[in-house]
Design an enzyme around this catalytic site. Structure first.
Site, PDB file in Angstrom:
ATOM      1  N   TYR A  72       0.879  -1.388  -0.034  1.00 12.47           N
ATOM      2  CA  TYR A  72       0.135   0.075   0.038  1.00 12.47           C
ATOM      3  C   TYR A  72       0.862   1.236  -0.048  1.00 12.47           C
ATOM      4  O   TYR A  72       0.751   2.219  -0.660  1.00 12.47           O
ATOM      5  CB  TYR A  72      -1.001   0.073   1.165  1.00 12.47           C
ATOM      6  CG  TYR A  72      -1.977   1.058   1.138  1.00 12.47           C
ATOM      7  CD1 TYR A  72      -3.225   1.019   0.622  1.00 12.47           C
ATOM      8  CD2 TYR A  72      -1.677   2.295   1.558  1.00 12.47           C
ATOM      9  CE1 TYR A  72      -4.134   1.810   0.674  1.00 12.47           C
ATOM     10  CE2 TYR A  72      -2.538   3.370   1.605  1.00 12.47           C
ATOM     11  CZ  TYR A  72      -3.935   2.990   1.157  1.00 12.47           C
ATOM     12  OH  TYR A  72      -4.713   4.183   1.204  1.00 12.47           O
ATOM     13  N   ALA A 217       0.703  14.178 -22.574  1.00  9.00           N
ATOM     14  CA  ALA A 217       0.185  12.972 -23.111  1.00  9.00           C
ATOM     15  C   ALA A 217       1.132  12.528 -24.040  1.00  9.00           C
ATOM     16  O   ALA A 217       1.459  11.271 -24.285  1.00  9.00           O
ATOM     17  CB  ALA A 217      -1.245  13.116 -23.495  1.00  9.00           C
ATOM     18  N   LYS A 258      -0.957   7.128 -23.415  1.00  9.64           N
ATOM     19  CA  LYS A 258      -0.332   7.411 -24.781  1.00  9.64           C
ATOM     20  C   LYS A 258       1.077   7.080 -24.895  1.00  9.64           C
ATOM     21  O   LYS A 258       1.404   5.993 -25.221  1.00  9.64           O
ATOM     22  CB  LYS A 258      -0.600   8.810 -25.018  1.00  9.64           C
ATOM     23  CG  LYS A 258      -1.941   9.042 -25.486  1.00  9.64           C
ATOM     24  CD  LYS A 258      -2.930   9.535 -24.321  1.00  9.64           C
ATOM     25  CE  LYS A 258      -4.316   9.929 -24.503  1.00  9.64           C
ATOM     26  NZ  LYS A 258      -5.158  10.259 -23.382  1.00  9.64           N
TER      27      LYS A 258
HETATM   28  N1  F0G Z   1      -4.595  15.374 -22.462  1.00 10.99           N
HETATM   29  C1  F0G Z   1      -4.648  15.218 -23.731  1.00 10.99           C
HETATM   30  C2  F0G Z   1      -3.770  15.984 -24.671  1.00 10.99           C
HETATM   31  C3  F0G Z   1      -5.314  13.854 -24.124  1.00 10.99           C
HETATM   32  O1  F0G Z   1      -5.302  13.454 -25.541  1.00 10.99           O
HETATM   33  C4  F0G Z   1      -5.957  13.177 -23.362  1.00 10.99           C
HETATM   34  C5  F0G Z   1      -6.790  11.990 -23.629  1.00 10.99           C
HETATM   35  C6  F0G Z   1      -6.194  13.452 -21.761  1.00 10.99           C
HETATM   36  C7  F0G Z   1      -5.246  14.802 -21.595  1.00 10.99           C
HETATM   37  C8  F0G Z   1      -6.755  12.756 -20.831  1.00 10.99           C
HETATM   38  O2  F0G Z   1      -6.279  11.722 -20.595  1.00 10.99           O
HETATM   39  O3  F0G Z   1      -7.697   9.864 -21.376  1.00 10.99           O
HETATM   40  O4  F0G Z   1      -5.761   9.197 -19.626  1.00 10.99           O
HETATM   41  O5  F0G Z   1      -7.832  10.711 -19.026  1.00 10.99           O
HETATM   42  N2  F0G Z   1      -7.111  11.653 -24.802  1.00 10.99           N
HETATM   43  C9  F0G Z   1      -7.503  10.483 -25.373  1.00 10.99           C
HETATM   44  C10 F0G Z   1      -7.981  10.732 -26.799  1.00 10.99           C
HETATM   45  C11 F0G Z   1      -8.963  10.002 -24.488  1.00 10.99           C
HETATM   46  O6  F0G Z   1      -8.762   9.821 -27.543  1.00 10.99           O
HETATM   47  O7  F0G Z   1      -7.204  11.664 -27.420  1.00 10.99           O
HETATM   48  P1  F0G Z   1      -6.820  10.331 -20.052  1.00 10.99           P
END
Ligand code: F0G
Length: 458
Positions: A72, A217, A258
């Site tokens: 944990y 991301a 990603k």
């Molecule tokens: N920021 C960016 C630039 C993103 O593309 C995403 C998610 C997030 C934040 C949020 O992240 O999904 O882990 O909560 N993009 C995905 C997409 C869902 O299809 O472009 P997450």
């Protein structure tokens, strides 16, 4: 002859792809209220809905999973991840979260208050959602070139420095939660932000005393574009470029799904211990104790390994090359898409594909439905449907770009699959004049409607 760019990996395990008939798909999409998020994965042949959490992990990542420490508090997996994050981003402090939006939720709980402004370059939809949910405003300061689907700008995701400075000059710094720079700029078409732009933004952040946060991301793809396109970076390692990018920021949010090639996970990186401490309280409330924050130990292990694999130049080059391969196939068939091609996806220009469908009838979503019924290829609309209504006027927002995004999962599909996708879209393109009408909304949620919207064909 020059040898082609190849994937620096081979396939050890495979997964079945489902085929179906056009008639079956017509029924399925109708049952799904014409919302592609409602389809079952077996009803999809090639799934380009997202590149998020859909990548294939490596043998090394799966081995790391077996060594996960599920304590944990103070798990070795946490320390392993901490070390990898420090090495790749330079941030001393970090909090694990279960995904990117959770990182936004925790960090914005500290930074964003009612009435605030959050300037940046085309905030992602969940990011904007978290800002608007707190009754603050996301202000888009992306360069104008980004709104032009054909202008060839090497860093079309850049922040417009003049727009940003104007906003910072005319508002008190207490009203600005932070400047948020998204790399790569997903909403504007997976377009990169240059190092010199990040440097300029940093100058303004210091001048006006406002924090700079990077939504990271796709930071590795951004670093790869810097290496390939920006003067002075051709001989630099991806990880050195990444560390330089992050050196201009006070913190980062990360969707590890990603560029870190894991199926679930996220984190927040901090330069400042005080901000880390404040965010820790929210992490404990929303995510879990600060040494796991919504992730299991095994997943933190896989993420630590994925951060290294996702920042290998040969891998990044082959990935960006595959995306561009699909883009050039579509171009060969005369299909209009956004250029230059993005790092993670091809964005088809629905306004030019279906010019006879008015914006009120959502040509992007109409096209996404047609592509699905034609060949079982699932993309996602990035246009008026996703843009939601203005939170104040409740009117539909019509962004400049109306697109269907075909996001390519990492290390999953072959170039043959890309040929199939291009052929499917070509067939739709050839019968585009028979698509007479768009769609209308039957039901929508008050915020982030595109995930759950119910639609009807006109
Ligand atoms: N920021 C960016 C630039 C993103 O593309 C995403 C998610 C997030 C934040 C949020 O992240 O999904 O882990 O909560 N993009 C995905 C997409 C869902 O299809 O472009 P997450």
């Amino acid at each position: 002859m020059e040898l082609p760019i190849i994937e620096p990996f081979k396939i050890k395990m495979v997964e079945n792809i489902y085929s179906s008939t056009k008639e079956q798909r017509e029924n399925w999409i109708k049952d799904a209220s014409f919302n592609l998020f409602n389809l079952k994965s077996e009803q999809v042949c090639i799934d380009l809905l997202t590149d998020s959490g859909t990548g294939a992990m490596s043998d090394k990542q799966w081995s790391a999973i077996m060594l996960g420490d599920e304590s944990y508090a103070g798990a070795s997996s946490y320390y392993k991840l901490k070390e990898a994050i420090k090495d790749i981003t330079g941030f001393d402090f970090f909090l694990p979260t279960h995904q990117g939006r959770a990182a936004e939720n925790v960090l914005f709980s500290v930074l964003v208050k009612e009435g605030d402004l959050v300037p940046g370059n085309s905030h992602f939809d969940t990011t904007k959602g978290h800002i608007e949910f707190r009754k603050a405003t996301a202000v888009d300061c992306t360069i104008d070139d980004a709104a032009d689907p054909i202008s060839w700008h090497p860093f079309k995701g850049n922040v417009d420095i003049k727009k940003l400075e104007n906003l910072l000059k005319t508002n008190p710094s207490e009203k600005i939660s932070c400047i948020l720079v998204t790399i790569t700029n997903n909403t504007a078409g997976g377009q990169p932000v240059s190092m010199s732009n990040l440097r300029e933004v940093r100058k303004l952040s210091l001048k006006y005393g406002v924090k700079l946060i990077i939504d990271s991301a796709r930071f590795a793809e951004n670093a790869c574009f810097i290496k390939l396109r920006e003067e002075g970076y051709a001989d630099k390692e991806i990880r050195d470029i990444a560390r330089e990018m992050f050196s201009y920021a006070d913190g980062m949010t990360m969707s590890s799904k990603k560029d870190a090639i894991v199926n679930m996970g996220g984190f927040i990186g901090f330069r400042d211990e005080e901000l880390f401490r404040q965010a820790s309280t929210y992490n404990i409330i929303y995510e879990g104790f600060i040494t796991y924050g919504g992730m299991s130990g095994r997943d933190m292990n896989a993420l630590a390994q994925g951060l290294y694999e996702g920042t290998e130049f040969l891998y990044l080059k082959s990935r960006i090359n595959q995306v561009a391969y699909l883009g050039s196939k579509l171009k060969e068939y005369g299909i209009p898409s956004l250029e230059p091609y993005g790092g993670h996806a091809i964005f088809i220009d629905a306004k030019r594909f279906l010019p006879h469908i008015p914006r009120e009838e959502f040509p992007g979503q109409t096209l996404a439905i047609e592509i699905y019924t034609e060949g079982g290829v699932r993309g996602v609309e990035i246009g008026a449907l996703m843009a939601d209504r203005d939170p104040v006027t409740r009117q539909n927002r019509f962004p400049e770009l109306e697109m269907v995004r075909l996001a390519i999962p990492r290390r999953v599909y072959t170039d043959n699959h890309m040929d199939y996708v291009a052929a499917v879209i070509r067939n739709v393109f050839e019968r585009r004049n028979q698509i007479k009408k768009g769609i209308k909304i039957n039901w929508e949620a008050p915020i982030m409607r595109h995930f759950t919207v119910r639609l009807e064909k006109l």
